[in-house]
Motif scaffolding. Structure first.
Motif, short mmCIF file in Angstrom:
data_model
loop_
_atom_site.label_atom_id
_atom_site.label_comp_id
_atom_site.label_asym_id
_atom_site.label_seq_id
_atom_site.Cartn_x
_atom_site.Cartn_y
_atom_site.Cartn_z
N ALA A 267 0.93 -1.24 0.10
CA ALA A 267 0.08 0.13 -0.02
C ALA A 267 0.93 1.31 0.20
CB ALA A 267 -1.04 0.05 1.37
N GLY A 268 0.32 2.32 -0.55
CA GLY A 268 1.04 3.47 -0.34
C GLY A 268 0.31 4.57 -0.58
N LEU A 269 0.91 5.77 -0.14
CA LEU A 269 0.13 7.30 -0.11
C LEU A 269 0.44 7.92 -1.43
CD1 LEU A 269 1.61 10.16 0.97
CD2 LEU A 269 2.04 8.34 2.93
N SER A 270 -0.30 8.80 -2.05
CA SER A 270 -0.09 9.70 -3.26
C SER A 270 0.77 8.98 -4.35
CB SER A 270 0.59 10.98 -2.71
OG SER A 270 0.50 11.85 -3.47
N TRP A 271 1.95 9.45 -4.39
CA TRP A 271 3.07 8.70 -5.58
C TRP A 271 3.13 7.09 -5.30
CZ3 TRP A 271 3.16 10.53 -10.14
CH2 TRP A 271 3.78 9.86 -11.01
N GLY A 272 3.22 7.01 -3.82
CA GLY A 272 3.42 5.58 -3.16
C GLY A 272 2.10 4.96 -3.78
N GLY A 273 0.90 5.37 -3.63
CA GLY A 273 -0.02 4.67 -4.26
C GLY A 273 -0.16 4.22 -5.63
N HIS A 274 0.56 5.26 -6.41
CA HIS A 274 0.90 5.08 -8.04
C HIS A 274 1.71 3.95 -8.04
CE1 HIS A 274 1.81 6.03 -12.16
NE2 HIS A 274 2.92 5.67 -11.85
N GLU A 275 2.96 3.85 -7.12
CA GLU A 275 3.88 2.73 -7.37
C GLU A 275 3.21 1.47 -6.83
OE1 GLU A 275 8.11 5.11 -6.55
OE2 GLU A 275 7.00 4.15 -4.78
N THR A 276 2.50 1.50 -5.86
CA THR A 276 2.00 0.53 -5.53
C THR A 276 1.04 -0.23 -6.92
OG1 THR A 276 1.49 0.96 -2.98
CG2 THR A 276 0.09 -0.61 -3.85
N PHE A 277 0.30 0.50 -7.31
CA PHE A 277 -0.67 -0.08 -8.23
C PHE A 277 0.23 -0.63 -9.48
CE2 PHE A 277 -5.52 0.66 -8.37
CZ PHE A 277 -5.36 0.48 -7.04
N GLN A 278 1.43 0.25 -9.86
CA GLN A 278 2.14 -0.31 -10.87
C GLN A 278 3.01 -1.75 -10.68
OE1 GLN A 278 2.69 1.21 -13.95
NE2 GLN A 278 1.06 2.33 -13.32
N ILE A 279 3.19 -1.67 -9.52
CA ILE A 279 4.03 -2.95 -8.69
C ILE A 279 3.15 -4.16 -8.73
CG2 ILE A 279 5.57 -4.01 -7.12
CD1 ILE A 279 6.83 -1.19 -6.74
N THR A 280 2.05 -4.01 -8.02
CA THR A 280 1.16 -5.28 -7.56
C THR A 280 0.24 -5.57 -8.95
OG1 THR A 280 -0.50 -3.53 -6.68
CG2 THR A 280 0.96 -4.52 -5.29
N LEU A 281 -0.31 -4.58 -9.49
CA LEU A 281 -1.11 -5.09 -10.59
C LEU A 281 -0.45 -5.83 -11.70
CD1 LEU A 281 -3.77 -2.36 -10.70
CD2 LEU A 281 -3.85 -4.40 -9.60
N ASN A 282 0.85 -5.44 -11.90
CA ASN A 282 1.69 -6.21 -12.89
C ASN A 282 2.55 -7.49 -12.38
OD1 ASN A 282 1.48 -4.41 -15.28
ND2 ASN A 282 2.14 -2.90 -14.16
N ASN A 283 2.15 -7.74 -11.15
CA ASN A 283 2.97 -8.87 -10.32
C ASN A 283 1.92 -9.47 -9.61
OD1 ASN A 283 5.98 -8.69 -11.20
ND2 ASN A 283 5.21 -6.53 -10.84
N LEU A 284 0.93 -9.80 -9.91
CA LEU A 284 -0.26 -10.29 -9.24
C LEU A 284 -0.06 -11.83 -8.74
CD1 LEU A 284 -3.80 -9.27 -10.65
CD2 LEU A 284 -2.46 -8.43 -8.45
N ASP A 285 1.30 -12.31 -9.32
CA ASP A 285 1.73 -13.62 -8.85
C ASP A 285 2.29 -13.58 -7.58
OD1 ASP A 285 3.71 -12.12 -10.07
OD2 ASP A 285 5.00 -14.23 -9.95
N MET A 329 -9.35 8.39 0.22
CA MET A 329 -8.72 9.60 0.01
C MET A 329 -9.55 10.72 1.13
SD MET A 329 -10.37 11.36 -3.64
CE MET A 329 -11.83 11.81 -3.90
N GLY A 330 -9.18 11.76 1.16
CA GLY A 330 -9.98 12.88 1.86
C GLY A 330 -10.94 13.50 1.19
N SER A 331 -11.98 13.65 1.87
CA SER A 331 -13.27 14.35 1.34
C SER A 331 -13.08 15.81 0.78
CB SER A 331 -14.29 14.48 2.32
OG SER A 331 -14.17 15.44 3.41
N GLU A 332 -11.91 16.56 0.91
CA GLU A 332 -11.78 17.86 0.47
C GLU A 332 -10.60 17.99 -0.46
OE1 GLU A 332 -13.80 20.04 1.78
OE2 GLU A 332 -14.62 18.21 2.85
N GLU A 333 -9.96 16.55 -0.92
CA GLU A 333 -8.99 16.72 -2.08
C GLU A 333 -9.75 16.09 -3.36
OE1 GLU A 333 -5.86 13.61 -1.74
OE2 GLU A 333 -7.07 12.65 0.17
N ASN A 334 -8.89 16.28 -4.19
CA ASN A 334 -9.47 15.93 -5.57
C ASN A 334 -8.55 15.11 -6.51
OD1 ASN A 334 -11.34 15.91 -7.71
ND2 ASN A 334 -10.54 17.79 -8.59
N PHE A 335 -8.38 13.98 -5.70
CA PHE A 335 -7.45 13.06 -6.60
C PHE A 335 -7.83 12.09 -7.33
CE2 PHE A 335 -2.57 12.69 -5.72
CZ PHE A 335 -2.44 14.05 -5.61
#
Length: 381
Positions: A267-285, A329-335
């Motif tokens: 898991a990760g926050l902000s860009w760490g969330g981006h890295e998380t999806f890039q790493i995990t979704l391409n390596n579901l094994d 995400m936070g209710s006041e952000e727009n990510f």
């Protein structure tokens, strides 16, 4: 632009021992020892006071606003802010046009540099999940150096082990790899995120299973654009082979951990969330639990059907393999996590979506996301 002199910077330090006016509040918990300022009052206003008789102009830069400070006859400068949002905030002192750290504050790595930080407290009951509890067992956070063959350099990670790790020598544990965001580093989750308190409190209450948490540098500790010509896809991408080929093997050789995909999360926050999806979704094994907290996720631009080689196109297959998919995400952000959640729902992808009420792109959002995410992972399926 004139820079502050050494004499001026030395004078700034002198204010740290000044006694606060009780009406101004109590010293922030993020202050250095014995520093009376900054202090926070019951309305979440922060008062800053700095002794700098040689300064011509001073401001406090916090929460997207620069507050002009007022000079007193004794050479001290002070200002009280408007009410600030609860949680942790980076800030800077601007002295004659130059942004410096407040010597009365602890420093935290954020914004691509060491920065001052202030905690605006929540009510005790709301903050209980990330507050130190003297009545429960506590785990440890260890600084672990290792050598990266790909970088030909020493790296370090921080590793949380639950309290029982020291006594249950025959037990192996699942692992959560937890990533920071852009402009931060591997210290963020432990220092700003208070993750150890969150884990200790949840484990003691039986809300989550005892686990090991690994926090490493995601190679994105500067602001994108700092390196000329670096594309968005290149930013932080060098962390992927390090994690897969070096970090995971290091952890599995060093700690008593389970090594199958069912017991590995990221898991990760902000860009760490981006890295998380890039790493995990391409390596579901290798991963079966995935979390994105205010994640910098862009795949909707091309359509969810094209994301990560079409990983979401077979909902049944995805749902059978991925035990936990979390977006928050936070209710006041727009990510955009809300729009991604809607697209995943239309595609039949099982997931959990969480909104942190009243918070922006900030650490209080991410503490809350982690608190929601932990009970979901490593449960029996």
């Amino acid at each position: 632009m004139k820079k502050p002199t050494l004499t001026l910077l030395a004078a700034i330090v002198a204010i740290s021992g000044m006694a606060t006016n009780p009406a101004e509040g109590i010293p922030a918990i993020t202050n250095i020892p014995e520093a009376a300022y900054p202090c926070v009052d019951a309305q979440s206003k922060a008062t800053f006071k700095i002794y700098a008789p040689e300064a011509k102009d001073m401001k406090i830069d916090i929460c997207g606003r620069k507050y002009p400070m007022n000079r007193a006859a004794d050479g001290s400068w002070s200002v009280t802010t408007d009410p600030l949002v609860e949680g942790f905030h980076y800030y800077f002192v601007i002295v004659d046009g130059v942004a410096v750290n407040d010597p009365a504050s602890e420093t935290f790595y954020g914004c691509g540099r060491q920065a001052s930080g202030i905690e605006i407290p929540e009510k005790a009951e709301e903050a209980a999940y990330y507050t130190f509890n003297k009545d429960i067992p506590h785990g440890q956070v260890r600084e672990c150096p290792y050598f990266s063959e790909s970088e030909q350099a020493q790296r370090r990670c921080f590793v949380y082990t639950p309290a029982e790790y020291e006594t249950r020598h025959d037990k192996k544990y699942p692992v959560l790899y937890l990533q920071h965001g852009m402009g931060e580093d591997e210290r963020g989750w432990h220092e700003q995120g208070m993750m150890a308190n969150i884990l200790d409190n949840q484990i003691a209450a039986g809300k989550c299973v005892p686990m090991i948490v690994v926090m490493d540098y995601g190679n994105c500790g500067y602001i994108h654009g700092t390196r000329p010509g670096e594309t968005r896809d290149e930013f932080g991408a060098s962390f992927t082979p390090i994690m897969l080929n070096e970090l995971i093997p290091f952890i599995e050789q060093t700690f008593r951990v389970k090594t199958d995909r069912d017991n590995r999360a990221m898991a990760g926050l902000s860009w760490g969330g981006h890295e998380t999806f890039q790493i995990t979704l391409n390596n579901l094994d290798k991963f079966s639990h995935i979390g994105s907290f205010s994640g910098a996720l862009f795949f909707l631009a091309d359509g969810i059907d094209k994301a990560c080689g079409g990983v979401f196109n077979d909902a049944d297959a995805f749902n059978n393999r991925v035990h936990t998919l979390f977006l928050g995400m936070g209710s006041e952000e727009n990510f955009g996590s809300d729009k991604i959640s809607e697209a995943l729902k239309r595609a039949g992808i099982n997931h959990t979506y969480y909104i942190s009420p009243g918070t922006h792109h900030e650490w209080l959002t991410w503490r809350r996301c982690l608190n929601q995410f932990l009970p979901l992972i490593f449960t029996s399926k």
